[in-house]
Design an enzyme around this catalytic site. Structure first.
Site, PDB file in Angstrom:
ATOM      1  CE1 TYR A   1      -2.996  -3.087   0.265  1.00 23.76           C
ATOM      2  CE2 TYR A   1      -3.426  -2.577   2.728  1.00 23.76           C
ATOM      3  CZ  TYR A   1      -3.843  -3.235   1.594  1.00 23.76           C
ATOM      4  OH  TYR A   1      -4.675  -4.174   1.835  1.00 23.76           O
TER       5      TYR A   1
ATOM      6  N   GLY B   1     -17.873  -2.829  -0.020  1.00 24.97           N
ATOM      7  CA  GLY B   1     -17.748  -3.021  -1.429  1.00 24.97           C
ATOM      8  C   GLY B   1     -17.183  -1.749  -1.740  1.00 24.97           C
TER       9      GLY B   1
HETATM   10  N1  LIG Z   1      -6.467  -8.518   1.193  1.00 21.60           N
HETATM   11  C1  LIG Z   1      -6.649  -7.770   0.282  1.00 21.60           C
HETATM   12  O1  LIG Z   1      -6.344  -7.999  -0.932  1.00 21.60           O
HETATM   13  C2  LIG Z   1      -7.341  -6.364   0.471  1.00 21.60           C
HETATM   14  C3  LIG Z   1      -7.890  -5.954  -0.786  1.00 21.60           C
HETATM   15  C4  LIG Z   1      -8.561  -4.495  -0.615  1.00 21.60           C
HETATM   16  C5  LIG Z   1      -8.666  -4.174   0.794  1.00 21.60           C
HETATM   17  N2  LIG Z   1      -7.840  -4.908   1.719  1.00 21.60           N
HETATM   18  C6  LIG Z   1      -8.017  -4.093   3.206  1.00 21.60           C
HETATM   19  O2  LIG Z   1      -9.334  -3.753   3.727  1.00 21.60           O
HETATM   20  C7  LIG Z   1      -9.557  -2.596   3.836  1.00 21.60           C
HETATM   21  C8  LIG Z   1     -11.023  -2.346   3.673  1.00 21.60           C
HETATM   22  O3  LIG Z   1     -11.249  -2.503   2.310  1.00 21.60           O
HETATM   23  P1  LIG Z   1     -11.413  -1.181   1.410  1.00 21.60           P
HETATM   24  O4  LIG Z   1     -10.944  -0.091   2.055  1.00 21.60           O
HETATM   25  O5  LIG Z   1     -10.945  -1.742  -0.065  1.00 21.60           O
HETATM   26  O6  LIG Z   1     -13.151  -1.055   1.252  1.00 21.60           O
HETATM   27  P2  LIG Z   1     -14.289  -0.768   2.110  1.00 21.60           P
HETATM   28  O7  LIG Z   1     -14.006  -0.909   3.494  1.00 21.60           O
HETATM   29  O8  LIG Z   1     -15.320  -1.627   1.593  1.00 21.60           O
HETATM   30  O9  LIG Z   1     -14.668   0.662   1.555  1.00 21.60           O
HETATM   31  C9  LIG Z   1     -13.777   1.792   1.856  1.00 21.60           C
HETATM   32  C10 LIG Z   1     -14.739   2.879   1.007  1.00 21.60           C
HETATM   33  O10 LIG Z   1     -15.654   3.215   1.570  1.00 21.60           O
HETATM   34  C11 LIG Z   1     -15.749   4.653   2.188  1.00 21.60           C
HETATM   35  N3  LIG Z   1     -16.349   4.597   3.377  1.00 21.60           N
HETATM   36  C12 LIG Z   1     -16.057   4.120   4.525  1.00 21.60           C
HETATM   37  N4  LIG Z   1     -16.934   4.329   5.419  1.00 21.60           N
HETATM   38  C13 LIG Z   1     -17.870   4.977   4.960  1.00 21.60           C
HETATM   39  C14 LIG Z   1     -19.213   5.324   5.227  1.00 21.60           C
HETATM   40  N5  LIG Z   1     -19.582   5.201   6.579  1.00 21.60           N
HETATM   41  N6  LIG Z   1     -20.029   6.183   4.589  1.00 21.60           N
HETATM   42  C15 LIG Z   1     -19.726   6.298   3.333  1.00 21.60           C
HETATM   43  N7  LIG Z   1     -18.307   5.662   2.721  1.00 21.60           N
HETATM   44  C16 LIG Z   1     -17.655   5.191   3.429  1.00 21.60           C
HETATM   45  C17 LIG Z   1     -14.211   5.015   2.173  1.00 21.60           C
HETATM   46  O11 LIG Z   1     -14.044   6.672   2.085  1.00 21.60           O
HETATM   47  P3  LIG Z   1     -13.232   7.424   2.749  1.00 21.60           P
HETATM   48  O12 LIG Z   1     -11.978   6.958   3.251  1.00 21.60           O
HETATM   49  O13 LIG Z   1     -13.274   8.582   2.180  1.00 21.60           O
HETATM   50  O14 LIG Z   1     -14.336   7.546   4.317  1.00 21.60           O
HETATM   51  C18 LIG Z   1     -13.606   4.153   1.140  1.00 21.60           C
HETATM   52  O15 LIG Z   1     -13.570   4.717   0.029  1.00 21.60           O
HETATM   53  C19 LIG Z   1      -8.575  -1.905   3.040  1.00 21.60           C
HETATM   54  O16 LIG Z   1      -8.307  -0.734   3.808  1.00 21.60           O
HETATM   55  C20 LIG Z   1      -7.305  -2.712   3.351  1.00 21.60           C
HETATM   56  O17 LIG Z   1      -6.648  -2.690   4.502  1.00 21.60           O
HETATM   57  C21 LIG Z   1      -7.379  -6.020   1.773  1.00 21.60           C
END
Ligand SMILES: NC(=O)c1ccc[n+]([C@@H]2O[C@H](COP(=O)([O-])OP(=O)(O)OC[C@H]3O[C@@H](n4cnc5c(N)ncnc54)[C@H](OP(=O)(O)O)[C@@H]3O)[C@@H](O)[C@H]2O)c1
Length: 339
Positions: free
Chosen positions: A62, A213
């Site tokens: 990252y 998502g």
């Molecule tokens: N193992 C893997 O391959 C892999 C792949 C992807 C991700 N990950 C890990 O999983 C974590 C979470 O996944 P993700 O960040 O991809 O997706 P997520 O948690 O499904 O969604 C994150 C997105 O949603 C927004 N968001 C968060 N809370 C919100 C709310 N209450 N209302 C409106 N929008 C909201 C965030 O924007 P803002 O930041 O602007 O709030 C961000 O754009 C990552 O940070 C990473 O550590 C792992």
């Protein structure tokens, strides 16, 4: 909207660490989802901890190490209060931003862990994941090398990401695996084909990534290509753009109805659904929603207190099968491609 309260705790796997029932994904604080306000992101980390979030997720890829370096001061200030998870396997090169390779070979693992320890400023990583699987390297070799890191005191517990149920069983026979981290949400349920059952059988905790998502389930954006900034990786995700996005946005209607009934947001219902999978499948489930904003941490944490009943779960059940478009532009490195 419900107010935030401190969340409860759960043990990751039979012998693993005790963590808050919801973690924090830190990836977006350094890369992939557009520009970040660093001060706001630091405030988000502190707000999360105040709310009982103790499980922080990063990876060496990252921001090409920048996310681990960003976390280092927070980790130093709160080392004994938090469970720190990072990952190896996605090799990148500073001189070639487009370069990507998956590395599971033991020499690579040994140098990757030392680099992560140094960037994070810690002596030991609490949970060390293999981020992606390279099927050309025997799993026993990779997990064997990871187990040696535990013996050497560089890592406390082991995890895997995007592996099939069969791969999880094979790895667990080499060295106990504490957690499996893979995408799991109202829109992404391919893990239920084999990985979830294997984790439940083995006593491995499930850590759903992208439980919102990538933001789409909150209704925060409808068409990534027209609404998100140029550098945002979601602009290239098939399910978030064009006709697919319009079709998929309509699928949120039952989520909206249930949210109104609970006086909650769509995102809270999406998270409550993920939390409910612990009961449905009989294993610890600790989602790691990502956000850079303190207000959203409070909102997301409050979702852990929402219980969806059987009728509501049944109303949400048909959604995933109707989603149009893959969860990555290239699915070849996911577990789904090997099932
Ligand atoms: N193992 C893997 O391959 C892999 C792949 C992807 C991700 N990950 C890990 O999983 C974590 C979470 O996944 P993700 O960040 O991809 O997706 P997520 O948690 O499904 O969604 C994150 C997105 O949603 C927004 N968001 C968060 N809370 C919100 C709310 N209450 N209302 C409106 N929008 C909201 C965030 O924007 P803002 O930041 O602007 O709030 C961000 O754009 C990552 O940070 C990473 O550590 C792992």
């Amino acid at each position: 909207m419900m107010s935030a309260a401190r969340i409860g705790t759960v043990r990751l796997g039979a012998e693993g660490p005790q963590v808050g029932v919801q973690g924090l994904g830190c990836m977006g604080m350094s890369e992939f989802y557009g520009d970040t306000d660093e001060a706001a992101a630091r405030q988000t980390l502190e707000t999360a901890l105040d709310a009982g979030v103790t499980f922080y997720d990063t990876a060496d890829m990252y921001g090409q190490g920048a996310n681990e370096e960003f976390l280092a001061p927070f980790v130093k200030a709160h080392r004994d209060e938090i469970t720190l998870a990072t990952k190896f396997a996605n090799e990148r090169r500073a001189d070639d931003p487009a370069y990507r390779a998956i590395r599971n070979d033991p020499p690579y693992i040994r140098q990757a862990v030392d680099a992560s320890l140094s960037r994070l400023g810690v002596d030991v990583i609490d949970l060390y994941y293999m981020h992606r699987r390279d099927p050309r390297v025997p799993l026993a070799e990779s997990v064997g090398a990871m187990g040696e890191l535990v013996a050497a005191g560089k890592v406390r517990f082991l995890g895997l990401s995007e592996v099939t149920g069969a791969e999880l069983r094979e790895a667990h026979a080499v060295h106990p695996i504490t957690a499996l981290q893979s995408e799991w949400s109202l829109f992404s349920r391919d893990v239920e084909r084999s990985a979830v059952g294997a984790a439940a059988d083995l006593g491995v905790a499930f850590v759903p990534y992208s439980p919102l998502g990538r933001g789409f389930l909150t209704g925060a954006f409808l068409d990534a290509a027209s609404e998100l900034s140029d550098g945002d990786m979601r602009r290239r995700q098939p399910r978030f753009t064009g006709d697919n996005a319009r079709h998929n946005a309509d699928l949120l209607e039952p989520v909206r109805r249930i949210a109104e009934a609970h006086d909650a947001t769509l995102g809270q219902i999406a998270l409550a659904w993920v939390h409910a999978q612990a009961r449905v499948h009989g294993l610890p489930v600790v989602p790691i929603p990502g956000t850079r904003r303190a207000s959203r941490v409070r909102e997301n944490v409050a979702a852990a207190a929402i219980t969806l009943d059987a009728v509501e779960l049944a109303q949400l059940e048909p959604i995933a099968a109707q989603v149009v478009g893959d969860r990555y532009p290239d699915m070849s490195t996911t577990a789904a491609a090997r099932e």
